[in-house]
Design a protein around this motif. Structure first.
Motif, PDB file in Angstrom:
ATOM      1  N   SER A   1       0.726  -1.124  -0.065  1.00  0.00           N
ATOM      2  CA  SER A   1       0.093   0.072   0.029  1.00  0.00           C
ATOM      3  C   SER A   1       0.949   1.484  -0.036  1.00  0.00           C
ATOM      4  O   SER A   1       0.742   2.119  -0.657  1.00  0.00           O
ATOM      5  CB  SER A   1      -1.153   0.013   1.222  1.00  0.00           C
ATOM      6  OG  SER A   1      -1.772   1.191   1.166  1.00  0.00           O
ATOM      7  N   PRO A   2       1.631   1.506   1.021  1.00  0.00           N
ATOM      8  CA  PRO A   2       2.656   2.721   0.850  1.00  0.00           C
ATOM      9  C   PRO A   2       3.524   2.599  -0.578  1.00  0.00           C
ATOM     10  O   PRO A   2       3.830   3.960  -0.840  1.00  0.00           O
ATOM     11  CB  PRO A   2       3.357   2.766   2.165  1.00  0.00           C
ATOM     12  CG  PRO A   2       3.421   1.247   2.816  1.00  0.00           C
ATOM     13  CD  PRO A   2       1.975   0.712   2.177  1.00  0.00           C
ATOM     14  N   LEU A   3       4.018   1.623  -0.795  1.00  0.00           N
ATOM     15  CA  LEU A   3       4.850   1.751  -2.156  1.00  0.00           C
ATOM     16  C   LEU A   3       3.724   1.970  -3.171  1.00  0.00           C
ATOM     17  O   LEU A   3       4.457   2.664  -4.202  1.00  0.00           O
ATOM     18  CB  LEU A   3       5.504   0.269  -2.146  1.00  0.00           C
ATOM     19  CG  LEU A   3       6.774   0.020  -1.481  1.00  0.00           C
ATOM     20  CD1 LEU A   3       7.123  -1.688  -1.502  1.00  0.00           C
ATOM     21  CD2 LEU A   3       7.824   0.635  -1.810  1.00  0.00           C
ATOM     22  N   SER A   4       2.824   1.548  -3.543  1.00  0.00           N
ATOM     23  CA  SER A   4       1.884   1.923  -4.463  1.00  0.00           C
ATOM     24  C   SER A   4       1.545   3.266  -4.606  1.00  0.00           C
ATOM     25  O   SER A   4       1.550   3.986  -5.643  1.00  0.00           O
ATOM     26  CB  SER A   4       0.610   1.068  -4.416  1.00  0.00           C
ATOM     27  OG  SER A   4      -0.103   1.444  -3.515  1.00  0.00           O
ATOM     28  N   ALA A   5       1.455   3.988  -3.149  1.00  0.00           N
ATOM     29  CA  ALA A   5       1.179   5.599  -3.123  1.00  0.00           C
ATOM     30  C   ALA A   5       2.426   6.269  -3.639  1.00  0.00           C
ATOM     31  O   ALA A   5       2.450   7.202  -4.289  1.00  0.00           O
ATOM     32  CB  ALA A   5       0.758   5.905  -1.778  1.00  0.00           C
ATOM     33  N   ALA A   6       3.387   5.436  -3.067  1.00  0.00           N
ATOM     34  CA  ALA A   6       4.766   6.371  -3.366  1.00  0.00           C
ATOM     35  C   ALA A   6       5.307   6.348  -4.889  1.00  0.00           C
ATOM     36  O   ALA A   6       5.597   7.362  -5.625  1.00  0.00           O
ATOM     37  CB  ALA A   6       5.821   5.960  -2.576  1.00  0.00           C
ATOM     38  N   LEU A   7       4.902   5.069  -5.492  1.00  0.00           N
ATOM     39  CA  LEU A   7       5.303   4.644  -6.885  1.00  0.00           C
ATOM     40  C   LEU A   7       3.951   5.405  -7.796  1.00  0.00           C
ATOM     41  O   LEU A   7       4.161   5.291  -9.061  1.00  0.00           O
ATOM     42  CB  LEU A   7       5.466   3.384  -7.354  1.00  0.00           C
ATOM     43  CG  LEU A   7       6.827   2.989  -6.541  1.00  0.00           C
ATOM     44  CD1 LEU A   7       6.746   1.250  -6.614  1.00  0.00           C
ATOM     45  CD2 LEU A   7       8.007   3.515  -6.951  1.00  0.00           C
ATOM     46  N   GLU A   8       2.874   5.622  -7.455  1.00  0.00           N
ATOM     47  CA  GLU A   8       1.880   6.206  -8.301  1.00  0.00           C
ATOM     48  C   GLU A   8       1.528   4.938  -9.128  1.00  0.00           C
ATOM     49  O   GLU A   8       1.114   5.306 -10.282  1.00  0.00           O
ATOM     50  CB  GLU A   8       2.112   7.463  -8.882  1.00  0.00           C
ATOM     51  CG  GLU A   8       2.540   8.533  -7.863  1.00  0.00           C
ATOM     52  CD  GLU A   8       2.755   9.955  -8.483  1.00  0.00           C
ATOM     53  OE1 GLU A   8       2.764   9.751  -9.699  1.00  0.00           O
ATOM     54  OE2 GLU A   8       2.885  10.855  -7.948  1.00  0.00           O
ATOM     55  N   VAL A   9       1.325   3.826  -8.388  1.00  0.00           N
ATOM     56  CA  VAL A   9       0.645   2.760  -9.093  1.00  0.00           C
ATOM     57  C   VAL A   9      -0.397   2.162  -8.266  1.00  0.00           C
ATOM     58  O   VAL A   9      -0.432   2.205  -6.984  1.00  0.00           O
ATOM     59  CB  VAL A   9       1.861   1.536  -9.687  1.00  0.00           C
ATOM     60  CG1 VAL A   9       2.716   2.287 -10.637  1.00  0.00           C
ATOM     61  CG2 VAL A   9       2.435   1.142  -8.428  1.00  0.00           C
ATOM     62  N   SER A  10      -1.161   1.210  -8.771  1.00  0.00           N
ATOM     63  CA  SER A  10      -2.131   0.533  -7.846  1.00  0.00           C
ATOM     64  C   SER A  10      -1.431  -0.545  -6.913  1.00  0.00           C
ATOM     65  O   SER A  10      -0.382  -1.155  -7.214  1.00  0.00           O
ATOM     66  CB  SER A  10      -3.184  -0.402  -8.896  1.00  0.00           C
ATOM     67  OG  SER A  10      -2.465  -1.421  -9.357  1.00  0.00           O
ATOM     68  N   ALA A  11      -2.172  -0.705  -5.791  1.00  0.00           N
ATOM     69  CA  ALA A  11      -1.473  -1.647  -4.878  1.00  0.00           C
ATOM     70  C   ALA A  11      -1.398  -2.886  -5.468  1.00  0.00           C
ATOM     71  O   ALA A  11      -0.519  -3.948  -5.304  1.00  0.00           O
ATOM     72  CB  ALA A  11      -2.414  -1.650  -3.612  1.00  0.00           C
ATOM     73  N   GLY A  12      -2.400  -3.458  -6.498  1.00  0.00           N
ATOM     74  CA  GLY A  12      -2.530  -4.560  -7.220  1.00  0.00           C
ATOM     75  C   GLY A  12      -1.219  -4.617  -7.969  1.00  0.00           C
ATOM     76  O   GLY A  12      -0.423  -6.077  -8.145  1.00  0.00           O
ATOM     77  N   PHE A  13      -0.739  -3.738  -8.512  1.00  0.00           N
ATOM     78  CA  PHE A  13       0.386  -3.703  -9.147  1.00  0.00           C
ATOM     79  C   PHE A  13       1.540  -4.107  -8.559  1.00  0.00           C
ATOM     80  O   PHE A  13       2.522  -5.027  -8.928  1.00  0.00           O
ATOM     81  CB  PHE A  13       0.682  -2.565 -10.185  1.00  0.00           C
ATOM     82  CG  PHE A  13       2.035  -2.658 -10.957  1.00  0.00           C
ATOM     83  CD1 PHE A  13       2.001  -2.945 -12.260  1.00  0.00           C
ATOM     84  CD2 PHE A  13       3.329  -2.047 -10.419  1.00  0.00           C
ATOM     85  CE1 PHE A  13       2.887  -3.074 -12.934  1.00  0.00           C
ATOM     86  CE2 PHE A  13       4.493  -2.043 -11.374  1.00  0.00           C
ATOM     87  CZ  PHE A  13       4.121  -2.657 -12.595  1.00  0.00           C
ATOM     88  N   VAL A  14       1.692  -3.583  -7.483  1.00  0.00           N
ATOM     89  CA  VAL A  14       2.789  -3.891  -6.455  1.00  0.00           C
ATOM     90  C   VAL A  14       2.836  -5.294  -5.855  1.00  0.00           C
ATOM     91  O   VAL A  14       3.797  -6.078  -5.595  1.00  0.00           O
ATOM     92  CB  VAL A  14       2.987  -2.652  -5.394  1.00  0.00           C
ATOM     93  CG1 VAL A  14       4.045  -2.964  -4.221  1.00  0.00           C
ATOM     94  CG2 VAL A  14       3.268  -1.331  -5.963  1.00  0.00           C
ATOM     95  N   ALA A  15       1.418  -5.593  -5.245  1.00  0.00           N
ATOM     96  CA  ALA A  15       1.127  -7.061  -4.890  1.00  0.00           C
ATOM     97  C   ALA A  15       1.752  -7.971  -6.014  1.00  0.00           C
ATOM     98  O   ALA A  15       2.115  -9.122  -5.807  1.00  0.00           O
ATOM     99  CB  ALA A  15      -0.255  -7.198  -4.575  1.00  0.00           C
ATOM    100  N   GLY A  16       1.335  -7.532  -7.190  1.00  0.00           N
ATOM    101  CA  GLY A  16       1.961  -8.680  -8.578  1.00  0.00           C
ATOM    102  C   GLY A  16       3.040  -8.623  -8.526  1.00  0.00           C
ATOM    103  O   GLY A  16       3.821  -9.911  -8.689  1.00  0.00           O
TER     104      GLY A  16
END
Length: 123
Positions: free
Chosen positions: A30-45
């Protein structure tokens, strides 16, 4: 140390690193997705992909010719270094950029280790 010993240690340590990285990325999706401005699903993927890669590394150690495995992993690690470094330098300079550069440096170190094992075993 022979190729079989040093090469398998290298791939096993790389697999452990990837497993830990996958867990960290998953926990902080969640915090990584916000920092990278991508979806949390993308980061989880990305976390799932990294965990799968860790599993493939362990499979490669146990089932595939070691030299071919080391060469393949070395190539993938170089691609990852380029991609992660590229992401780090194209975004605003912040803690996440530094983190990405640190990850790229760590993956580059694994690539260097794999190259050194391959070079040593060629003699």
């Amino acid at each position: 140390m022979r190729l079989e010993e040093s090469g398998s240690v290298c791939l096993r340590v790389d697999a452990a690193y990837c497993a830990v990285a996958a867990a960290c990325v998953g926990v902080f999706a969640s915090p990584l997705s916000a920092a990278l401005e991508v979806s949390a699903g993308f980061v989880a993927g990305a976390a799932v992909l990294t965990a799968g890669w860790a599993g493939l590394l362990l499979l490669a150690v146990s089932r595939l010719p070691l030299r071919a495995s080391l060469l393949s992993v070395l190539a993938v690690n170089i691609v990852v270094v380029v991609l992660v470094s590229g992401l780090a330098v194209t975004r605003p300079i912040d803690a996440v950029s530094v983190l990405l550069l640190a990850v790229a440096a760590e993956v580059a170190a694994f690539a260097g280790w794999q190259a050194a094992v391959l070079r040593t075993s060629a003699h």
